[in-house]
Design a protein around this motif. Structure first.
Motif, short mmCIF file in Angstrom:
data_model
loop_
_atom_site.label_atom_id
_atom_site.label_comp_id
_atom_site.label_asym_id
_atom_site.label_seq_id
_atom_site.Cartn_x
_atom_site.Cartn_y
_atom_site.Cartn_z
N ALA A 139 0.84 -1.21 0.00
CA ALA A 139 0.00 0.00 0.00
C ALA A 139 0.87 1.26 0.00
O ALA A 139 0.58 2.22 -0.72
N ARG A 140 1.92 1.26 0.77
CA ARG A 140 2.83 2.42 0.84
C ARG A 140 3.53 2.64 -0.50
O ARG A 140 3.65 3.78 -0.96
N ALA A 141 3.97 1.54 -1.17
CA ALA A 141 4.63 1.65 -2.48
C ALA A 141 3.65 2.19 -3.53
O ALA A 141 4.01 3.03 -4.35
N ALA A 142 2.40 1.76 -3.48
CA ALA A 142 1.39 2.24 -4.42
C ALA A 142 1.07 3.71 -4.16
O ALA A 142 0.88 4.50 -5.09
N GLU A 143 1.05 4.11 -2.90
CA GLU A 143 0.77 5.50 -2.52
C GLU A 143 1.87 6.43 -3.02
O GLU A 143 1.59 7.51 -3.55
N VAL A 144 3.13 6.02 -2.91
CA VAL A 144 4.26 6.85 -3.31
C VAL A 144 4.27 7.07 -4.83
O VAL A 144 4.65 8.13 -5.31
N THR A 145 3.82 6.08 -5.59
CA THR A 145 3.90 6.15 -7.05
C THR A 145 2.57 6.48 -7.71
O THR A 145 2.46 6.45 -8.94
N ALA A 146 1.56 6.83 -6.96
CA ALA A 146 0.21 7.07 -7.50
C ALA A 146 0.16 8.22 -8.49
O ALA A 146 -0.67 8.22 -9.41
N ASP A 147 1.01 9.22 -8.37
CA ASP A 147 0.97 10.41 -9.23
C ASP A 147 1.59 10.18 -10.61
O ASP A 147 1.45 11.03 -11.49
N ASP A 150 2.39 7.37 -16.54
CA ASP A 150 2.78 6.23 -17.39
C ASP A 150 2.69 4.92 -16.60
O ASP A 150 3.30 4.78 -15.55
N THR A 151 1.93 3.96 -17.12
CA THR A 151 1.66 2.71 -16.41
C THR A 151 2.95 1.90 -16.21
O THR A 151 3.20 1.39 -15.11
N ASN A 152 3.75 1.76 -17.28
CA ASN A 152 4.99 0.98 -17.16
C ASN A 152 5.96 1.61 -16.17
O ASN A 152 6.58 0.91 -15.36
N LEU A 153 6.09 2.93 -16.22
CA LEU A 153 6.99 3.62 -15.31
C LEU A 153 6.48 3.50 -13.88
O LEU A 153 7.25 3.26 -12.94
N ARG A 154 5.15 3.65 -13.69
CA ARG A 154 4.57 3.53 -12.36
C ARG A 154 4.80 2.13 -11.77
O ARG A 154 5.18 1.98 -10.61
N ASN A 155 4.61 1.08 -12.60
CA ASN A 155 4.85 -0.29 -12.12
C ASN A 155 6.31 -0.50 -11.73
O ASN A 155 6.61 -1.12 -10.71
N ALA A 156 7.24 0.04 -12.54
CA ALA A 156 8.67 -0.11 -12.23
C ALA A 156 9.02 0.65 -10.96
O ALA A 156 9.75 0.13 -10.10
N LEU A 157 8.50 1.86 -10.81
CA LEU A 157 8.78 2.65 -9.60
C LEU A 157 8.14 2.02 -8.36
O LEU A 157 8.70 2.07 -7.26
N GLU A 158 6.97 1.42 -8.55
CA GLU A 158 6.31 0.75 -7.43
C GLU A 158 7.13 -0.46 -6.96
O GLU A 158 7.28 -0.68 -5.76
N THR A 159 7.66 -1.20 -7.91
CA THR A 159 8.53 -2.34 -7.56
C THR A 159 9.78 -1.84 -6.83
O THR A 159 10.19 -2.43 -5.83
N LEU A 160 10.36 -0.76 -7.33
CA LEU A 160 11.54 -0.18 -6.68
C LEU A 160 11.20 0.27 -5.26
O LEU A 160 11.93 -0.01 -4.30
N ALA A 161 10.09 0.96 -5.10
CA ALA A 161 9.67 1.43 -3.78
C ALA A 161 9.43 0.26 -2.83
O ALA A 161 9.84 0.29 -1.66
#
Length: 173
Positions: A139-147, A150-161
């Motif tokens: 939930a915290r990783a999804a919250e940080v990347t919600a803004d 780009d879907t692919n970039l958001r998924n990659a950043l969410e994985t990183l977070a």
């Protein structure tokens, strides 16, 4: 005029009994099921998973005129001292698999007899366990990347977070 081998042998004088019997002993041991391929193909079953993970058989050789074979085992430098202490147990396990004392000695090497480049020890490391990620971290990783639009970039950043948050949790824990 050529004489039979036995008469030629007698003319040389006395020979060691072991040299006369070595060929017969080798043939007899092979007939009883002792073959190099058996050690290679059943190595894990013979020595167990722990030993098989750090060592592998390279060669079975017979000493000139000697009775019993020498098993050469390949391992890494870090594992060599541990394996050295277990040589007698290892020899017993191999001989138990054959039902008699087929192996008289075990020699531990860090390079195979085929040559330095070809004989380097390479063992598969234990698979790394994937960290368990809880719902709070997801939930915290999804919250940080919600803004991120780009879907692919958001998924990659969410994985990183998620990875960063999991690492921080383990470092504190």
């Amino acid at each position: 005029m050529s004489q039979p081998k036995d008469k030629q042998r007698r003319r040389k004088g006395f020979e060691r009994t072991s040299s006369l019997l070595s060929t017969r002993i080798r043939k007899t041991s092979e007939a009883r099921g002792f073959a190099v391929t058996r050690v290679l193909t059943h190595w894990t079953e013979i020595v167990g998973d722990a030993t098989a993970a750090i060592a592998k058989p390279v060669e079975v050789s017979y000493a000139r005129g000697g009775i019993g074979a020498t098993l050469t085992v390949l391992t890494t430098g870090a594992q060599a001292p541990m394996l050295e202490m277990q040589k007698e147990k290892l020899r017993e396990k191999v001989n138990t698999a054959y039902g008699y004392n087929a192996i008289a000695r075990i020699r531990i090497t860090q390079t195979a007899p085929t040559g330095f480049a070809e004989g380097q020890a390479q063992f598969t490391p234990a698979p790394k366990k994937a960290p368990v990620v809880d719902e709070k971290t997801n939930a915290r990783a999804a919250e940080v990347t919600a803004d991120v639009a780009d879907t692919n970039l958001r998924n990659a950043l969410e994985t990183l977070a998620r990875n960063v948050l999991t690492k921080q949790k383990h470092d504190r824990g």
